[in-house]
Structure formats: structure tokens, C-alpha cells
Write a protein that holds these residues in place. Structure first.
Motif: not given
Lengths: 243, 243
Positions: B16-30, B73-81
Motif C-alpha cells: 500500500v505504499g512505502r513502509m514508514e515504520t520501524s526500520p528493523q530487520r524483517r526477520r532475524d537470521p537464525v 536482501l528484503y527478507r532481512f532488511f525491510p527497506d533501504k534505510d
DNA sequence: GGTAAACATGAGCAAAAGCTCACGTTATAA
DNA sequence: TTATAACGTGAGCTTTTGCTCATGTTTACC
């Protein structure tokens, strides 16, 4: 029907990708109307770059802020970078005016501390009146600016270098150059820091530190006492009495 | 067929557009595999940001440089920031290691000049080994970094502030804060300037000026002589002998 | 060995941004 | 007055770029 405008010689070809060449005005304004428009666009660019930062700002933002059409913008500026370059040029001229204004009436009667204090206060006032300049400094590494930067930001370094050469003729050209570069860098960084704070109090506190630091450094480095009128020193000539 | 992965709770909604919330890892690698991949991606981001600058760099650039897919890349990082934030965190840890390494064995035997010289040399070596850090410093004003910045760049200011408070207990907390901020700003700016030059000679020349300037400034501001072992001063306690 | 998660891939979508161009308006000069 | 050039406009085209997701592979655990 009316004749199609002949395109300027400098290869505005069909749309084959970003133009990578000369970031100059596509067409210089010749009528007063368009000259005013160019100024308005630059003012808008200045404001938008300050608000959003250069990267986030778009040409459409700038056009909208200038209350003009995007087509008019692109008539005079080939691309977004050209806005930055033109802004830098405009600020370069303003800086030049500032520099000559800050050249004291009586340089020999002034002390090193006084010169530095006046210089810092003057530049601070300039930044207060031209907040967009800080944004421009922050973009100083932009590839499009590297050419014009020497004439703009290096101006301050040259000014300090000139002062150094006069007050301390024993220094080599290389030393003078390093001193100018270092002083300019520190001044720029501390002015930026000072103007991050909105309240005048903490801004002044930072500027006071800048004055102290620069005075100590230049005094030691040039071998000039802090509080003695420069005229009373045996050293070099500090004013340009002649032509 | 295999079960669809349940998405993490933190609202990864439809497009629905750019994600503006938490610039955290989408999923931590295990798994070790993915942990290595995250490191590789960060290394690639570091290199690409250094080469192109953050604004010009794209996530596809980074993925290509890391020899991985954009999807990973996007698996672990939600966006460029998030790449920038993660890089800042990684450098923050390295800076912390550097800071503790630069804490001298015998602080009381050291002089102010010696402390500053070692500090500047140490940081310079760090920058030589981590050229991407300069790029990161240049992005310090990025909105995504404002939170983590305190813990990262302010670290140096805090270190200097701590030293100031110990050596000059008469200073107010506000003065100490300003001194730390100013010193950190100047050091950062001059280190950046020094590392613009590729040749070691002019880099060293700039660093020498930085040492001189900082020594003069802190010596005057803290009321501590430049070349006297700090132990022999009546002032405050300079080491943490206790726990 | 079987199954369920974690991990990996890359074609391609949607939005954003840069920029063009056909057309309309104002100024200038003869 | 009229021809011509400069100026102005904005819908929309093209490219870029951030990001998704359907599909496939590897690892962990019983």
C-alpha cells in the motif's frame, strides 16, 4: 501556426536517458519576466532543499513551490543538478560580498582575536539570513559541484590563507594552504553545529568555543599574539595600502 | 506442497505504499547460512554506499554486489534505510571496541598532548581500515539514524566529555557537554578532511594540525598543561582505580 | 526419512521521479 | 499590424527503483 523554436546548439537530443553532460541552463533568460522566474525558481529550490534535503526533493516540488510549471523549470535548468549548481553560484556571489564586507576598515588596528570574532559573527549572521546555505555545504561533495566548489567554499580557505601569508611570511606555501584548509573546515563544521540549535543561547555558546579554538590555533600557528594590534607587529604588511 | 511461512506479527501488510515504520530487520537470521548472508549484504552496502553515496545507491546495486538476490536482501532488511541503520549499528560496535582499546593503560602517566595524539592516530587507523565509516558520518543527519546516532557518534563526545569532567571538575555539566560536542565535531571534520587526501603525507599533515588544535583548545578550556603527566596534577582523579 | 520451518531466487509490479513536447500566450521589432 | 521569437503550461511518457510473491532449495528436528 507559429514557427517551432530552434533548439540550442548544445545537443538536446531525443530522450535517450539522463543527460550526463554540462549542468548548465538550457536557455538563458532574456526577458525580465523570465529572469524573475529563474530567481523565483532558485528561491523555491533553496527552500525545498532546506526542507526535504536535496535527495528527497523533486523538481516537481520545486516547480510547485515556485508556483510555476515544470516545463518552465526545465526550460532554464536542464536537470535537477543544475538547480544545485545555480544555487551554489548564487551563494558564491553572496559569499564574495560577505567576504569583502568582513574585510575590516582598519586591519592593522585590529587584533587577531578581534578579526576572528568579527569573522565568525559575520558568517553566523549570514547563515541566519541564508539557512539554505548549510544544506548546500552539506551537499558539497556532490559530483556536479566539484568544479564550482573551489570558487565557493574554498573562498574562505583562501581568505584565511591570505591572512596567514601576510601575518607569517616565514610559512611555506604548503603550510599556508594546509592552515587555510583546516581553518575553513573547522569553521564550517562548528558553524553548522551552532546553527543546528534553534535557541540563540546554545548557538552563541558554540560560537564562543569556535572563536576560542580558532584564536588559539591561529595565534600559535602564525606566531601572532592574540590581543596585540597587528599594526604593532614587526612582521609583514597586513593592509593593502597600494592599488 | 509446503506450508506458507507465517509472517511476523509486526504488520507486513499488502503493498500500500512505502513502509514508514520501524526500520528493523524483517526477520532475524537464525541459521549460520543466513547470518553470513546478512554480513555479506552489509559489507556490500558499505562498499556501494562508499562508491555511489547513499542517495545514488540502490538496493539492487547492493544485492548484486553481495551476489545475492534482491529477495534475500528484503527478507532481512525491510527497506533501504534499514541497511543504513544496520551499518551504523555495526560501526557503533566497532567504535566501542576502538574506544576501549584507546583507553590508555596508564592514564595518569600520560600527558594531555599524548592522549590526544594517540586518540587521533587510533581513529585515523580505524578510518583507514573502515573507509565506509566516513560515508556514514556524512549521512549522520538521515532521519532514520537520529535515534541510533546518540549511541554511535555521540560516543566520542561522551568520551571527551568524561575526560573533561575528570580533569576539570570545576566545569558545569553544560560546559562539559558543549566542549564534548565541539571537540567531537572538529575531530570528525578534520579526520574526514585528512582522509580525503589519498597520499599519506598530506593526510599526516592535516592530522598534525588536528592534534595541535585539539591540544591547544582542551588545554586552555580544561586548565590543564599540555605536556605535564596528568598524575602530577592536583585536580581530579583521572583513572578508575576502583570497580 | 519425513516434514516443517528457514532460507533463497528473480521476474515483474506499482509508484515515483525525471523530463518531453505539442500547444498556447506574451513580448519585440519591423 | 503582423511576423517571429521568447516565454509559459501541464498532461503524460519513460525510466528508475523500491519492493513483492510464487516458486524452489536447504537445514533442523523428530
Amino acid at each position: 501556426m507559429f514557427t517551432r523554436e530552434t533548439l540550442p546548439a548544445q545537443g538536446v537530443r531525443g530522450y535517450v536517458g539522463r543527460m550526463e553532460t554540462s549542468p548548465q541552463r538550457r536557455r538563458d533568460p532574456v526577458q525580465a519576466r523570465s529572469r524573475a522566474r529563474v530567481d523565483t525558481i532558485l528561491d523555491a529550490a533553496d527552500a525545498v532543499f532546506l526542507e526535504l534535503g536535496f535527495a528527497e526533493a523533486t523538481t516537481n516540488h520545486v516547480a510547485a513551490r515556485a508556483q510555476t510549471s515544470i516545463g518552465s523549470l526545465y526550460r532554464f535548468f536542464p536537470d535537477k543538478d543544475a538547480l544545485l549548481v545555480a544555487l551554489a553560484e548564487r551563494y558564491g556571489a553572496r559569499m564574495q560580498a560577505l567576504a569583502s564586507q568582513l574585510t575590516p576598515m582598519d586591519p592593522e588596528g585590529a587584533t587577531l582575536r578581534g578579526l576572528i570574532s568579527d569573522g565568525i559573527d559575520g558568517f553566523s549572521a549570514f547563515l541566519l539570513a541564508n539557512p539554505g546555505f548549510v544544506t548546500l555545504i552539506h551537499q558539497a561533495r556532490h559530483p556536479a559541484l566539484t568544479a564550482g566548489r573551489r570558487a565557493q567554499e574554498g573562498q574562505m580557505a583562501a581568505l584565511i590563507g591570505g591572512l596567514s601569508a601576510k601575518l607569517a611570511p616565514q610559512l611555506s606555501a604548503e603550510e599556508v594552504s594546509v592552515i587555510g584548509e583546516v581553518a575553513q573546515t573547522v569553521l564550517s563544521a562548528l558553524q553548522t553545529l551552532a546553527h543546528i540549535h534553534d535557541d540563540a543561547r546554545s548557538r552563541e555558546a558554540t560560537l564562543a568555543e569556535a572563536k576560542l579554538m580558532m584564536t588559539l590555533y591561529l595565534s600559535r600557528r602564525l606566531g601572532v599574539p592574540e590581543d596585540v594590534p597587528l599594526a604593532s607587529l614587526g612582521g609583514g604588511d597586513t593592509g593593502q595600502r597600494g592599488a
